[in-house]
Design an enzyme around this catalytic site. Structure first.
Site, PDB file in Angstrom:
ATOM      1  CG  HIS A   1      -0.037  -2.881  -4.349  1.00 15.30           C
ATOM      2  ND1 HIS A   1       0.988  -3.426  -3.627  1.00 15.30           N
ATOM      3  CD2 HIS A   1       0.483  -1.791  -4.973  1.00 15.30           C
ATOM      4  CE1 HIS A   1       2.098  -2.711  -3.800  1.00 15.30           C
ATOM      5  NE2 HIS A   1       1.813  -1.706  -4.604  1.00 15.30           N
TER       6      HIS A   1
ATOM      7  CB  CYS B   1       1.705   1.606  -6.597  1.00 14.55           C
ATOM      8  SG  CYS B   1       1.462   1.380  -8.374  1.00 14.55           S
TER       9      CYS B   1
END
Length: 457
Positions: free
Chosen positions: A357, A376
């Site tokens: 992201h 992440c």
């Protein structure tokens, strides 16, 4: 009369040859039922399948065989160190080039049992070599027993060996099983170049790093021309296309919350995402801040929800209840300029709940070491990556829609017609500009793998 005599001699010779062939076939078949011989094999089921399709005939010691394949195969095993592999894995105490020549040239009727065992061990050695080249030796997903029993993504080592024996270029057919990932090809070419210059290299740190990282790349073999490669130790992402490579900086997981090694595919990405805060982050990190300052939620655009998905109004009594039963509640952050996921998130299926992201903390990309996340992967220039994915998918006309959605924080899903493989790996050595570059072993993964290889030298 003379013609009849000649015919009789030819017929007798043919019958003798046929009888010898049957004897050889019988010896291979009986040896493959011998538990002592089978116990020596790394891939017994694959070997049995190989000979079943080879009519139980010798593959390497057949007297009628004029090919140089047996010697080529033996030399390939002898030079296994040029591929970062160990000769000790290939029955080298029982087989060798000299023994191959000796048994091959011996009279047919002599040492049939010894010949059969040699032929079988050589086949097992080559099947082992093929599997080691393709899957790696210490693959965490597939052990040798699983590989021996199953067809994995259409791959069976005995099929490769049978196919190679039918080709003019036997060596090329075997080596084709290696990964096609550029990082692997670069390491293999560099290692082979070192041995071309000096075939008696002493062990050194650079070579050990090359060997263990070639092993890791065998675990994530891909044949796709377009793929994304995230390398954790170098904090980088590469988008590989047929003729181009695009580089991006990334932020990866802290040593306490490691980014996992995996292979998946990006199917779609979403602009202006909201963030569903993982329960572990909510309870361990966020809840103490909320209890200390109730305005923390509104200041960072967070909302609390109950198990039914209803938004919860935060009062003093509700905070007390949340503190006593935090697992009954969840937190989401609405989209916007300070959203933790930034303006776009790239989704791919995995069992770890991680994704790729954008981020609102872009200043962190200025740091050399970027292990800051909970697992992440945050990517710099996420809009450029999203645009490249659309172009690669033949949807370049959607780029203006993407840019407007990101600028205005409008939620939109962009589904790819052709999912792009994403490989998250852990490479502490890569070849850059023709030279090896070593990266800090931030998760301390190298030691255990180096020990495995060193114990097997």
């Amino acid at each position: 009369m003379k013609a009849l005599l000649t015919f009789t001699i030819i017929l007798c010779c043919a019958m003798i040859t046929r009888a010898q062939d049957l004897k050889m076939t019988s010896e291979i078949a009986s040896s493959l039922k011998d538990n002592v011989i089978l116990s020596k094999l790394h891939y017994p089921k694959s070997v049995i399948q190989f000979y079943a399709r080879n009519d139980s005939e010798y593959a390497w010691l057949h007297t009628a065989q004029k090919s140089d394949q047996p010697e080529t195969a033996m030399l390939l095993l002898e030079y296994s160190y040029r591929f970062g592999l160990s000769l000790s894995d290939y029955h080298w105490g029982a087989i060798s080039l000299q023994k191959l020549r000796k048994l091959r040239d011996a009279p047919v009727e002599i040492n049939q049992k010894e010949k059969a065992e040699f032929d079988i061990l050589m086949t097992d050695a080559l099947i082992t070599f093929i599997n080691n080249l393709h899957f790696g030796k210490y693959n965490p997903s597939y052990n040798s027993s699983f590989i021996d029993t199953n067809e994995i993504n259409g791959f069976r080592s005995e099929n490769v060996l049978l196919y190679a024996r039918q080709q003019k270029d036997f060596l090329k057919a075997i080596l084709e099983v290696q990964p096609k990932v550029k990082a692997y090809t670069d390491l293999q070419n560099y290692l082979n170049g070192l041995y071309e210059e000096n075939d008696c290299l002493a062990p050194q740190t650079g070579i050990e790093k090359i060997v263990i990282n070639m092993e890791r790349l065998r675990w994530i073999n891909t044949r796709d021309q377009a793929y994304i490669l995230v390398n954790i130790p170098s904090y980088t992402l590469e988008f590989h296309q047929k003729d181009s490579i695009y580089d991006f900086k990334v932020i990866i997981g802290k040593p306490s919350t490691k980014t996992p090694v995996l292979k998946s595919s990006i199917n779609y990405f979403t602009t202006a995402p909201d963030w569903k805060v993982p329960q572990s982050i909510f309870i361990k990190e966020m809840l103490p801040k909320i209890l200390k300052n109730k305005s923390y939620l509104t200041d960072h655009h967070y909302s609390v929800y109950d198990k039914q998905g209803n938004k919860v109004e935060i009062t003093s009594s509700k905070l007390k209840e949340i503190r006593q039963n935090p697992y009954k509640y969840s937190v989401r952050q609405s989209s916007g300029c300070d959203n933790a996921l930034g303006a776009v998130v790239f989704r791919f299926e995995n069992s770890y709940g991680v994704y790729l992201h954008d981020t609102s903390q872009k200043q962190l990309f200025n740091k050399d070491e970027r292990a800051f996340s909970h697992g992440c992967i945050r990517v710099e220039n996420a809009k450029e990556l999203a645009s490249l994915l659309l172009k690669n998918d033949g949807s370049g006309n959607k780029i203006p829609i993407l840019e407007n959605a990101m600028a205005g924080y409008q939620r939109k899903d962009f589904v790819l017609k052709q999912p792009v493989p994403i490989i998250i790996t852990y490479l502490t050595c890569l070849i850059k500009d023709g030279k090896p570059v070593l990266y800090k072993d931030i998760y301390h993964f190298d030691d255990s793998l180096e020990n495995k290889f060193n114990q097997n030298k």
